[in-house]
Each structure stands twice: as C-alpha cells, then as structure tokens.
Design a protein around this motif. Structure first.
Motif, PDB file in Angstrom:
ATOM      1  N   MET A 162       0.962  -1.157  -0.135  1.00 56.56           N
ATOM      2  CA  MET A 162      -0.073   0.203  -0.119  1.00 56.56           C
ATOM      3  C   MET A 162       0.958   1.227   0.198  1.00 56.56           C
ATOM      4  N   ILE A 163       0.606   2.465  -0.599  1.00 55.29           N
ATOM      5  CA  ILE A 163       1.145   3.452  -0.778  1.00 55.29           C
ATOM      6  C   ILE A 163       0.564   4.651   0.143  1.00 55.29           C
ATOM      7  N   ASP A 164       1.546   5.184   1.036  1.00 54.92           N
ATOM      8  CA  ASP A 164       0.984   6.164   1.904  1.00 54.92           C
ATOM      9  C   ASP A 164       0.863   7.380   1.123  1.00 54.92           C
ATOM     10  N   LEU A 165      -0.444   8.078   1.082  1.00 54.15           N
ATOM     11  CA  LEU A 165      -0.835   9.392   0.337  1.00 54.15           C
ATOM     12  C   LEU A 165      -1.184  10.355   1.456  1.00 54.15           C
ATOM     13  N   SER A 166      -0.249  11.441   1.380  1.00 54.99           N
ATOM     14  CA  SER A 166      -0.705  12.418   2.108  1.00 54.99           C
ATOM     15  C   SER A 166      -1.418  13.529   1.468  1.00 54.99           C
ATOM     16  N   LEU A 167      -2.617  13.957   1.689  1.00 56.12           N
ATOM     17  CA  LEU A 167      -3.347  14.955   1.151  1.00 56.12           C
ATOM     18  C   LEU A 167      -3.083  16.314   2.106  1.00 56.12           C
ATOM     19  N   ILE A 168      -2.463  17.286   1.316  1.00 53.84           N
ATOM     20  CA  ILE A 168      -1.837  18.297   2.158  1.00 53.84           C
ATOM     21  C   ILE A 168      -2.419  19.510   1.910  1.00 53.84           C
ATOM     22  N   GLY A 169      -3.300  20.273   2.905  1.00 50.31           N
ATOM     23  CA  GLY A 169      -3.817  21.339   2.484  1.00 50.31           C
ATOM     24  C   GLY A 169      -2.861  22.746   2.623  1.00 50.31           C
ATOM     25  N   ILE A 170      -2.831  23.450   1.559  1.00 47.78           N
ATOM     26  CA  ILE A 170      -2.072  24.266   1.417  1.00 47.78           C
ATOM     27  C   ILE A 170      -2.447  25.762   1.371  1.00 47.78           C
ATOM     28  N   GLY A 171      -3.572  25.963   1.908  1.00 47.45           N
ATOM     29  CA  GLY A 171      -4.260  27.413   1.912  1.00 47.45           C
ATOM     30  C   GLY A 171      -4.523  27.865   0.435  1.00 47.45           C
ATOM     31  N   SER A 172      -4.592  29.103   0.585  1.00 45.03           N
ATOM     32  CA  SER A 172      -5.111  30.018  -0.992  1.00 45.03           C
ATOM     33  C   SER A 172      -4.008  30.634  -1.789  1.00 45.03           C
ATOM     34  N   GLY A 173      -2.864  30.307  -1.776  1.00 41.93           N
ATOM     35  CA  GLY A 173      -2.026  30.631  -2.560  1.00 41.93           C
ATOM     36  C   GLY A 173      -0.729  31.271  -1.984  1.00 41.93           C
ATOM     37  N   ASN A 174      -0.704  31.411  -0.446  1.00 45.55           N
ATOM     38  CA  ASN A 174       0.397  32.003   0.040  1.00 45.55           C
ATOM     39  C   ASN A 174       1.264  31.083   0.767  1.00 45.55           C
ATOM     40  N   PRO A 175       2.454  30.565   0.439  1.00 41.20           N
ATOM     41  CA  PRO A 175       3.366  29.526   1.105  1.00 41.20           C
ATOM     42  C   PRO A 175       3.338  29.657   2.580  1.00 41.20           C
ATOM     43  N   GLU A 176       3.177  30.847   2.950  1.00 42.26           N
ATOM     44  CA  GLU A 176       3.240  31.034   4.556  1.00 42.26           C
ATOM     45  C   GLU A 176       2.073  30.470   5.288  1.00 42.26           C
ATOM     46  N   HIS A 177       1.017  29.896   4.533  1.00 41.32           N
ATOM     47  CA  HIS A 177      -0.269  29.234   4.935  1.00 41.32           C
ATOM     48  C   HIS A 177       0.203  27.885   5.272  1.00 41.32           C
ATOM     49  N   LEU A 178       1.182  27.323   5.000  1.00 43.56           N
ATOM     50  CA  LEU A 178       1.664  25.908   5.276  1.00 43.56           C
ATOM     51  C   LEU A 178       1.819  25.838   6.773  1.00 43.56           C
ATOM     52  N   THR A 179       1.467  24.764   7.507  1.00 48.01           N
ATOM     53  CA  THR A 179       1.449  24.527   8.664  1.00 48.01           C
ATOM     54  C   THR A 179       2.704  23.677   8.872  1.00 48.01           C
ATOM     55  N   LEU A 180       3.162  23.473  10.296  1.00 45.33           N
ATOM     56  CA  LEU A 180       4.350  22.715  10.639  1.00 45.33           C
ATOM     57  C   LEU A 180       4.091  21.214  10.042  1.00 45.33           C
ATOM     58  N   VAL A 211       3.503   9.354  -1.102  1.00 43.07           N
ATOM     59  CA  VAL A 211       3.164  10.249  -2.062  1.00 43.07           C
ATOM     60  C   VAL A 211       2.476  11.381  -1.392  1.00 43.07           C
ATOM     61  N   ALA A 212       2.617  12.620  -2.012  1.00 49.56           N
ATOM     62  CA  ALA A 212       2.178  13.844  -1.537  1.00 49.56           C
ATOM     63  C   ALA A 212       1.271  14.590  -2.528  1.00 49.56           C
ATOM     64  N   LEU A 213       0.167  14.881  -2.265  1.00 43.90           N
ATOM     65  CA  LEU A 213      -0.719  15.911  -2.995  1.00 43.90           C
ATOM     66  C   LEU A 213      -0.900  17.417  -2.401  1.00 43.90           C
ATOM     67  N   LEU A 214      -0.628  18.148  -3.100  1.00 40.48           N
ATOM     68  CA  LEU A 214      -0.958  19.371  -2.435  1.00 40.48           C
ATOM     69  C   LEU A 214      -2.238  19.910  -2.885  1.00 40.48           C
ATOM     70  N   VAL A 215      -3.246  20.188  -1.983  1.00 41.19           N
ATOM     71  CA  VAL A 215      -4.637  20.626  -1.945  1.00 41.19           C
ATOM     72  C   VAL A 215      -4.798  21.969  -1.748  1.00 41.19           C
ATOM     73  N   TRP A 216      -5.360  22.757  -2.838  1.00 38.36           N
ATOM     74  CA  TRP A 216      -5.559  24.163  -2.311  1.00 38.36           C
ATOM     75  C   TRP A 216      -6.604  24.092  -1.475  1.00 38.36           C
ATOM     76  N   GLY A 217      -6.652  25.198  -0.542  1.00 35.43           N
ATOM     77  CA  GLY A 217      -7.353  25.245   0.647  1.00 35.43           C
ATOM     78  C   GLY A 217      -7.261  24.217   1.664  1.00 35.43           C
ATOM     79  N   ASP A 218      -8.299  23.348   1.853  1.00 42.34           N
ATOM     80  CA  ASP A 218      -8.264  22.199   2.703  1.00 42.34           C
ATOM     81  C   ASP A 218      -9.094  20.950   1.955  1.00 42.34           C
ATOM     82  N   PRO A 219      -8.716  19.666   2.348  1.00 38.30           N
ATOM     83  CA  PRO A 219      -9.581  18.681   1.793  1.00 38.30           C
ATOM     84  C   PRO A 219     -10.847  18.500   2.256  1.00 38.30           C
ATOM     85  N   SER A 220     -11.367  19.223   3.287  1.00 41.03           N
ATOM     86  CA  SER A 220     -12.704  18.904   3.978  1.00 41.03           C
ATOM     87  C   SER A 220     -13.722  19.765   3.506  1.00 41.03           C
ATOM     88  N   LEU A 221     -13.365  20.646   2.727  1.00 43.76           N
ATOM     89  CA  LEU A 221     -14.273  21.784   2.386  1.00 43.76           C
ATOM     90  C   LEU A 221     -14.679  21.983   1.028  1.00 43.76           C
TER      91      LEU A 221
END
Length: 250
Positions: free
Chosen positions: A1-19, A103-113
C-alpha cells in the motif's frame, strides 16, 4: 500500500503551510502536481515552489487535470465521471514511479471543504490516506476583513453559488451564508434589501482583493471588479459571506 498525504496548502500564500504540512512534505518520495491549463499555470508553479522548498529530495509527477463536462444535463453524473477520470490520472502518474511509497498531493485550501480530493482517493484505491489540514477560504476571508464568521449565538450555512442561484435564500436558512464555488456572482439573483456582503478574491496572495458593504451598492462593484481581475489574470478564486437582517454588523 502507498501512503498518500493530502496536504492542505491554503489559498496561495506559501506562509499558509502548517508545520505538519512541512513535515509531511519532508518525508515524501513523490509529489503530485496537477496542471490546469495555460490560464492557471501559476497554480502549478506555486506547487512547484512549495515542493522545491520543503520536499527537494522527492520526485515530481505532473499530470494534466481532466476538465469536467459542464454541458452534461445530469450534474452529479458529470461530476462522478470527472472524478473517475482524475482518479485514473493519479494512478497513471504514480504508476510511472513504482519505487515511490510516500506520495504527497498539495490541495488548494483544505480537503474537507468543497473539495473532492478525498472522494477521488477512494476511487483510485490502493492508498493509506492521511489528511494534513490547511487554511480554508472562509477562514482567510474572515481574517482579511477582521470579522467573526457568525453573528452572536447564530448558525451559519455554507453552500455553493449554483445552489444559491437555483434555490435562492430559503426563509428557514440561517441569516449568515458562506458561498463557495461561485463563478457567476449568484448574489445578483437575490433581493439585496437588508443584506450585507463580505467578498474576497486571491485571498492571502499579493493580488488579494476585498469588498464589503450593503449588497445593493457593493454587489455591482464586485461584479465589475471580478470580471476585470479574471480577464487580467486568466483565472480567479473568490468567496463571500452574506448576512441579512438587523444584525448585519459582524
């Protein structure tokens, strides 16, 4: 099985990334980057910049994101078919890197909404999915305007522009509505009397635009500003809050 991380990145500002997002990127073997055509090339470029800074040791798999057939009369069937196409695109992109286990996929905003990434991951199958939450457009909108999302002790409805246009603002719904995915300024179809609006586009980005005030006067300004910005940039991401009644002040 592949580990897939769906990573919310906010809406365009790289500083929105969490730790947590930065840590997840640092452990990835492969970063998926969707391409959405020439008009939205800067969205892919932002993802490339984030990968270069936080996941430089990972491989990159870029793929063209299929477009939804908006002409299909059955909206839900069209969305389901679109999601299946995207799932196949994921599988092909990841399959070209057989040694990738994380594997990482960068998701605009958050995957929940109002985002379909989690549904697509289930369709694609074969993944251990982890969600790394990110800032959402309503959070960034309220922060930009310096307002709380809800009136005191009151509920909030989150809906889409399509539903607001087709169904209006039902009398039994809350007096505060957050509207997402509105490509046609659906607020134009509402009676503006007693309604206030807080609108924002390109939230958190250098191009950020904000408007707020009575819908009757600010609504036409937003329609013009939105059309001008879309023509200038080739794309636009925006959202807004509507509030009606006597308690219009946030």
């Amino acid at each position: 099985m592949i580990d897939l991380s769906l990573i919310g990145i906010g809406s365009g500002n790289p500083e929105h990334l969490t730790l947590a997002a930065i840590r997840a990127l640092g452990t990835a073997d492969l970063v998926l980057i969707p391409r959405k055509g020439a008009e939205k090339a800067d969205l892919a470029e932002l993802r490339r910049a984030i990968r270069a800074e936080h996941s430089a040791g990972a491989a990159t798999a870029e793929f063209d994101l299929p477009e939804r057939d908006a002409a299909r009369p059955d909206y839900r069937a069209g969305v389901d078919a679109w999601h299946a196409e995207i799932a196949r695109a994921w599988q092909a992109a990841i399959g070209a890197h057989p040694d990738a286990r994380r594997v990482a996929l960068l998701v605009w905003g958050d995957p929940s909404l109002y985002d379909s990434t989690l549904r697509i991951a289930r369709l694609a199958g074969g993944f251990n999915v982890t969600v790394v939450p990110g800032l959402t457009a309503p959070q960034l909108l309220t922060a930009a305007h310096g307002i709380p999302l809800n009136a005191v002790g009151a509920p909030v409805l989150t809906t889409t522009g399509r539903r607001l246009r087709d169904a209006g603002w039902p009398e039994d719904e809350p007096d505060t509505v957050v509207v997402m995915l509105d490509g046609d300024c659906a607020f134009r179809h509402l009676d503006p009397d007693g309604v206030s609006i807080w609108w924002g586009a390109f939230l958190g980005m250098p191009e950020q635009m904000l408007r707020a005030g009575p819908l009757a006067t600010v609504g036409p300004e937003i329609v013009t500003a939105r059309a001008d910005a879309r023509a200038r940039h080739g794309w636009i991401m925006d959202t807004y809050i509507l509030r009606r009644g006597t308690d219009r002040e946030a």
